[in-house]
Every structure is written in C-alpha cells, then in structure tokens.
Design a protein around this motif. Structure first.
Motif, PDB file in Angstrom:
ATOM      1  N   SER A 113       0.937  28.381   8.523  1.00  0.00           N
ATOM      2  CA  SER A 113       0.538  29.258   7.418  1.00  0.00           C
ATOM      3  C   SER A 113      -0.970  29.210   7.241  1.00  0.00           C
ATOM      4  CB  SER A 113       1.226  28.834   6.131  1.00  0.00           C
ATOM      5  OG  SER A 113       2.618  28.950   6.280  1.00  0.00           O
ATOM      6  N   VAL A 157      -4.263  31.316   4.989  1.00  0.00           N
ATOM      7  CA  VAL A 157      -4.654  32.299   3.991  1.00  0.00           C
ATOM      8  C   VAL A 157      -5.666  33.235   4.643  1.00  0.00           C
ATOM      9  CG1 VAL A 157      -5.748  32.655   1.754  1.00  0.00           C
ATOM     10  CG2 VAL A 157      -4.274  30.665   2.118  1.00  0.00           C
ATOM     11  N   GLN A 158      -5.348  34.530   4.591  1.00  0.00           N
ATOM     12  CA  GLN A 158      -6.256  35.538   5.142  1.00  0.00           C
ATOM     13  C   GLN A 158      -6.463  36.620   4.092  1.00  0.00           C
ATOM     14  OE1 GLN A 158      -4.301  36.782   8.763  1.00  0.00           O
ATOM     15  NE2 GLN A 158      -5.487  35.338   9.988  1.00  0.00           N
ATOM     16  N   GLY A 159      -7.670  36.655   3.524  1.00  0.00           N
ATOM     17  CA  GLY A 159      -7.986  37.688   2.536  1.00  0.00           C
ATOM     18  C   GLY A 159      -7.073  37.691   1.337  1.00  0.00           C
ATOM     19  N   GLY A 160      -6.746  36.541   0.823  1.00  0.00           N
ATOM     20  CA  GLY A 160      -5.891  36.461  -0.357  1.00  0.00           C
ATOM     21  C   GLY A 160      -4.408  36.560  -0.050  1.00  0.00           C
ATOM     22  N   LYS A 161      -4.036  36.724   1.211  1.00  0.00           N
ATOM     23  CA  LYS A 161      -2.620  36.788   1.593  1.00  0.00           C
ATOM     24  C   LYS A 161      -2.273  35.576   2.442  1.00  0.00           C
ATOM     25  CE  LYS A 161      -2.134  41.778   1.651  1.00  0.00           C
ATOM     26  NZ  LYS A 161      -1.818  42.930   2.468  1.00  0.00           N
ATOM     27  N   LEU A 162      -1.061  35.135   2.288  1.00  0.00           N
ATOM     28  CA  LEU A 162      -0.573  34.021   3.099  1.00  0.00           C
ATOM     29  C   LEU A 162       0.127  34.598   4.317  1.00  0.00           C
ATOM     30  CD1 LEU A 162      -0.331  30.933   3.114  1.00  0.00           C
ATOM     31  CD2 LEU A 162       1.870  31.182   2.001  1.00  0.00           C
ATOM     32  N   LYS A 163      -0.350  34.249   5.489  1.00  0.00           N
ATOM     33  CA  LYS A 163       0.241  34.734   6.740  1.00  0.00           C
ATOM     34  C   LYS A 163       0.825  33.539   7.493  1.00  0.00           C
ATOM     35  CE  LYS A 163      -1.833  38.969   6.989  1.00  0.00           C
ATOM     36  NZ  LYS A 163      -1.628  40.202   7.611  1.00  0.00           N
TER      37      LYS A 163
END
Length: 168
Positions: free
Chosen positions: A88, A90-96
């Motif tokens: 996991s 964090v990319q730009g406020g999103k969890l990927k």
C-alpha cells in the motif's frame, strides 16, 4: 531416521518411500526421469508474461497484479517458495495497493512443471487468501495434477538440500 522437513505433513508411508529412495540413492534419478527438462523463463519480464498468460486463461475476473519477479531473498528457511503481497502506498491523497507475485530465484533452474505449480499457487491467492479447500480446488482446476506436483516439488527440495550437504 532422516528428517524430511519438506514432507512432514504427508503420511508416514510416503515419507518412508522417499527415505528408501534416499537410502538406495534413487531420488535424483526419479526426479530426472519424471522432470527431465528445465524451463526457459529466466527474466522477470518473461516471468510476468508467463504469469499473465496463466491468469488470463484461468482467472480473468481476479484482480490483476502489478509486478512479478524472481526474488533471490526468498529462501526456504522462511518456508516461502513464492509470495503474493499487496504493497500500500499513498499517492496524491489516495491509498493504492500494488499486488506483487514473487517466485524464489532457485526456481530459475527448476523443471517447467515446478515453476508452473508455484505460479499457479501464487495466482490462486488472488482469489483465495487462505490455504483452504477452495484454494486447493482452484489450484487443481488451474493445473490438473497440482497435488502430485506439489509433493514432487517437495521431494525435489529434499534432494536439493541433500546435494548441498554432499558438496560441503
């Protein structure tokens, strides 16, 4: 009595058969007769394509994976022949979550049947996270004869360990 660390979950009669083959020095010839070839999948790129082909054939609706590679850090002391992980970030406020399949590097030199068994095992984890009945049923569906291959792979690992001890 020889301890067969890779075969401890199998019935005593099977373990005794393997011990007899060890005593008669027949384990290597058994394996080379049954599995005479070595696979040609030698790079991470080729392994990715190989795993993708199997996934497309059997698991089209399963989540995809982002990376597939041979990992020389996986070793048998951790009882890992392969791993499936979700990393996991964090990319730009999103969890990927990125899914990865890793195969122990020792399988670069193995029979194609053993490589396929490991890849099928790891791919099955895309649908079934636990080693339960549904998991093994899926493995058998994707690779008929899966259970025999898993046993023979464990015999191969036993033989491989013995070769390492003889080299000392």
């Amino acid at each position: 009595m020889t301890v067969l660390k890779y075969l401890q979950a199998y019935p005593q009669t099977l373990q005794d058969q393997v011990r007899q083959m060890i005593e008669r020095d027949q384990l290597g010839s058994y394996l080379s007769e049954r599995y005479p070839q070595r696979h040609a999948v030698q790079s991470d790129k080729a392994l990715y394509a190989y795993a993708q082909d199997i996934k497309q054939e059997h698991l089209r609706n399963a989540p995809s994976f982002d990376k597939v590679l041979f990992d020389n850090k996986l070793d048998l002391t951790h009882r890992a022949l392969g791993l499936h992980t979700a990393i996991s970030r964090v990319q730009g406020g999103k969890l990927k979550a990125k899914k990865e399949l890793r195969v122990a590097s020792l399988f670069k030199e193995a029979a194609p049947e053993f490589l396929k068994m490991i890849v099928v095992h790891e791919l099955a984890h895309l649908k079934e996270s636990d080693h339960n009945k549904a998991f093994y049923k899926l493995c058998e569906h994707m690779l008929p004869g899966y259970h025999q291959l898993e046993f023979d792979l464990r015999v191969y690992l036993t033989w491989r360990d013995m070769q390492g001890k003889h080299a000392d």
